[in-house]
Enzyme design. Structure first.
Site, short mmCIF file in Angstrom:
data_model
loop_
_atom_site.label_atom_id
_atom_site.label_comp_id
_atom_site.label_asym_id
_atom_site.label_seq_id
_atom_site.Cartn_x
_atom_site.Cartn_y
_atom_site.Cartn_z
N GLU A 1 0.81 -1.22 0.00
CA GLU A 1 0.00 0.00 0.00
C GLU A 1 0.85 1.27 0.00
O GLU A 1 0.79 2.07 0.94
CB GLU A 1 -0.98 -0.01 1.16
CG GLU A 1 -2.00 -1.13 1.03
CD GLU A 1 -3.07 -1.13 2.12
OE1 GLU A 1 -2.84 -0.53 3.18
OE2 GLU A 1 -4.13 -1.74 1.90
N GLU B 1 -6.66 -7.78 -1.10
CA GLU B 1 -7.09 -7.85 0.30
C GLU B 1 -8.53 -7.38 0.42
O GLU B 1 -8.90 -6.38 -0.22
CB GLU B 1 -6.28 -6.88 1.19
CG GLU B 1 -4.85 -7.19 1.40
CD GLU B 1 -4.20 -6.11 2.31
OE1 GLU B 1 -4.91 -5.47 3.10
OE2 GLU B 1 -2.99 -5.92 2.18
C1 GLA Z 1 -4.33 -2.82 4.96
C2 GLA Z 1 -2.97 -3.48 5.02
C3 GLA Z 1 -2.94 -4.76 5.78
C4 GLA Z 1 -3.80 -4.68 7.01
C5 GLA Z 1 -5.20 -4.31 6.60
C6 GLA Z 1 -6.15 -4.28 7.77
O1 GLA Z 1 -5.02 -3.04 3.82
O2 GLA Z 1 -2.41 -3.71 3.75
O3 GLA Z 1 -1.60 -5.03 6.12
O4 GLA Z 1 -3.29 -3.72 7.87
O5 GLA Z 1 -5.20 -3.04 6.03
O6 GLA Z 1 -7.45 -3.97 7.36
#
Ligand code: GLA
Length: 667
Positions: free
Chosen positions: A153, A310
């Site tokens: 991210e 994710e």
């Molecule tokens: C983000 C991060 C993950 C985790 C999630 C939790 O998307 O990439 O590592 O922290 O949030 O929702």
């Protein structure tokens, strides 16, 4: 040709982030057994494990990871290998304290978290290249490693950095962009408030001040920030491409949740678009936000299948109230992403952590263990994904596009605009939601994209529009396209300078009108529209210059003057709406009908209806059953034949392989 998807033997990718380093070997062994039970075939490893891979500078330890990768591979589970650069080791920060980021208000951030390095730090960049090289050399040729997940991210939570290194890098970026200082002075309008620069070294980052800072400077800093993070990605990607040319390389975007990155610029740099999406738990109809995120992900990849990298099984841990998903919601969410072009369903994370900041975040294996609804749902979803595996690789087609430009959003939301209610996402969400409820699937486009394939293009919030973007929209309409524009669009150029002449300078001609004066409304104030609806946020004095008034304001500061207009130009039409109506749908429906946009009629607005190749996804977000007429084929989830109609149970999903000419053969 770069590989566009991890080489999995079959089907859609299913799994998630896997952090086995938090668990003893017995649990790791159980993990693999459970992954097989659930049908997991892809996990992301190592994302935050830099210090375990390199406990001391240059001393690499991959033995612990080899054991895990090998065990997974022996069990048919492939690895999306993370480069761990979102979590620099404590030794790195201690050695290079100048890599610690500084916020806009001057705070040097604390280090006991993650994302603790400035993207412009040369030492950080060098260290990331080194760990990427070590990983690439170690795992090249390993049949279990099928793709690279660079960093985590980019751009959030660390977006802009105001440390000394960043300021120096910003100056370099500006020198490359403007070459000579007079061009910068011109672009930034520095005759205003006596800000003219006589030397590059006089230029600072646009730190927080006691009043508004030069908007063009802020806009350039936002561009610089996105570019600096992108440069970090490229450094690692290039190392990995050299070592493993056969593996796709990506990084996880947050297309609707990270405002700091210009993902149109990023999209061209990754092999496959990967996105993270989390529901805003308390938002009603948050599945519409999910759909928007999925459509935007697909659009960034030019319509190619993308990867949901994710999402959550249930609650997250970082919202004010972390609501668990309701029965069936996780399944609907997952299948909605697939409907909109994802070839994967991956979660954060596999097993819930016992310690650390995210221990209350849901996971595929919850704290409650496998005797739980969550686990049964995870296993059932694995089966569903195998049943619909044939959709892999197929494409979603849209007749309508929404113009989405991060740079315009950045500019719009700087200080001192005509109203604080001018918010990019507010209008985007309103238009997207109206189209969603009309069962219209949309793509998102950049203002300069090729629009010729769309019947209707909608611009809900396009404050900043370049000459090139304006010409593109003009050409599109002249040659038969239909355009629908909302207020406060086409106002400024790329330097946040107002296009000369009356508003909306960049769109005056295509819309066939000018705006004499803005009349933003008070909080809660509304203006009347014919038929009883009322407009919020905005009213303005529109003067026709070729367009015709379709509706006029019934009251308020612009009573009797146009609120909704249509301009025939060439063989196309351009619609303009000068307020935020309570109900957009009838107005949009007029434009959809005029443009001949095909869509199902008479379905409940809570039914999600998406065609992906030769398959029809029907997702029922309501508590009652729905019957969809005109559907012939087989529901792959239940094996039921649909002879002229499809039944979708309350909260349920149908994925129909359409029969005949609409079926998979056409995709
Ligand atoms: C983000 C991060 C993950 C985790 C999630 C939790 O998307 O990439 O590592 O922290 O949030 O929702």
């Amino acid at each position: 040709m770069r590989p566009r998807f991890p080489a999995l033997p079959e089907g859609l990718a299913y799994g998630g982030d896997y952090n086995p380093e938090q668990w003893p070997r017995e649990v790791q062994e159980e993990d693999v057994r459970l992954m097989r039970e659930a049908g997991v075939n892809l996990v992301s490893l190592g994302i935050f494990s830099w210090v375990l891979m390199e406990p001391a500078p240059g001393a690499y330890e991959f033995g612990w990871l080899d054991e895990i990768v090998d065990r997974l591979y022996r069990n048919g589970i492939h690895v999306d290998m993370g480069t761990p650069t979102a979590a620099p080791p404590a030794w790195f920060t201690r050695r290079y304290p100048s890599s610690i980021p500084v916020t806009r208000t001057g705070m040097r951030i604390g280090t006991g978290a993650r994302q603790t390095a400035c993207p412009s730090s040369p030492e950080y960049r060098e260290a990331t290249a080194a760990i990427a090289r070590a990983l690439g050399e170690h795992y090249r040729g390993h049949p279990g490693v099928v793709m690279w997940h660079v960093h985590n991210e980019y751009g959030a939570p660390l977006g802009e950095c105001y440390c000394d290194t960043s300021v120096a890098a910003f100056r370099e970026w500006l020198r490359r962009k403007y070459r000579d200082l007079s061009a910068l002075n011109e672009a930034w309008g520095t005759t205003f408030w006596g800000q003219r620069y006589g030397d590059w070294e006089e230029i600072d980052a646009p730190r927080a001040s006691h009043t508004a800072v030069n908007p063009a400077q802020r806009l350039d800093f936002a561009r610089f920030t996105s570019d600096e993070h992108l440069a970090c990605f490229r450094i690692q990607r290039d190392v990995l491409r050299e070592l493993t040319p056969d593996l796709p390389i990506t990084t996880n975007f947050m297309v609707t949740n990270c405002a700091a990155m210009d993902y149109w610029r990023w999209a061209a740099e990754v092999d496959v678009i990967a996105n993270d999406h989390y529901l805003e738990a308390e938002r009603p109809d948050n599945h519409i936000d999910l759909a928007m995120s999925a459509d935007l992900s697909r659009s960034l990849g030019g319509g190619r299948p993308w990867m949901l990298m994710e999402h959550s099984v249930g609650a997250v841990n970082w919202q004010p109230r972390n609501l668990a998903k309701r029965p069936g919601e996780m399944r609907r969410n997952s299948l909605a992403h697939v409907a909109r072009g994802s070839d994967s369903v991956l979660f954060f994370q596999w097993r819930a952590s016992r310690f650390g900041a995210e221990k209350f975040h849901s996971a595929m294996v919850p704290h409650a263990g496998t005797d739980s609804q969550v686990w049964r749902d995870v296993v059932a979803l694995g089966k569903d994904l195998r049943r619909i595996a044939e959709v892999r690789g197929s494409r979603v087609e849209a007749e309508v596009a929404i113009v989405w430009d991060w740079q315009s959003a950045w500019a719009l939301e700087l200080e001192w605009r005509p109203s604080v209610d001018l918010v990019f996402r507010e209008r985007m969400d309103a238009y997207y939601e109206a189209l969603w409820r009309e069962h219209v699937t949309v793509d998102f486009v950049h203002p300069t994209a090729d629009l010729s394939g769309y019947r209707l293009v909608v611009a809900p919030s396009l404050y900043l529009l370049t000459e090139a973007g304006a010409k593109n929209l003009h050409r599109y309409v002249e040659s038969g396209g239909h355009l629908f524009v909302s207020y406060f669009s086409g106002i400024v150029d790329e330097n946040d300078t107002i296009h000369a002449g009356p508003h909306p300078g960049a769109l005056r001609e295509v819309l066939g009108l000018t705006v004499e004066e803005f009349h933003p409304l008070r909080a809660g104030e509304t203006v009347g529209l014919p038929g009883g609806d009322r407009g919020r946020i905005w009213s303005e004095r529109v003067r026709l210059a070729g367009a015709e008034a379709v509706l006029c304001f019934a009251d308020g500061p612009d009573a009797g003057h146009p609120a909704f207009t249509c301009h025939r130009l060439g063989t196309g039409r351009a619609w303009y709406l000068a307020t935020a109506p309570g109900n957009l749908r009838p107005l949009l429906a007029r434009a959809l009908d005029a443009a001949g946009v095909d869509r199902p009629r008479g379905l409940p607005e809570t039914l999600e209806y998406v065609r992906r190749g030769g398959h029809l996804f029907l997702i029922n977000h309501a508590d009652g059953p729905v019957t969809v007429p005109g559907v012939t084929g087989v529901d792959l989830l239940t094996g039921t034949a649909c002879r002229g109609e499809a039944a979708v149970p309350p909260g349920g999903v149908a994925v129909v392989r359409l029969a005949g000419p609409d079926g998979p053969g056409r995709a």
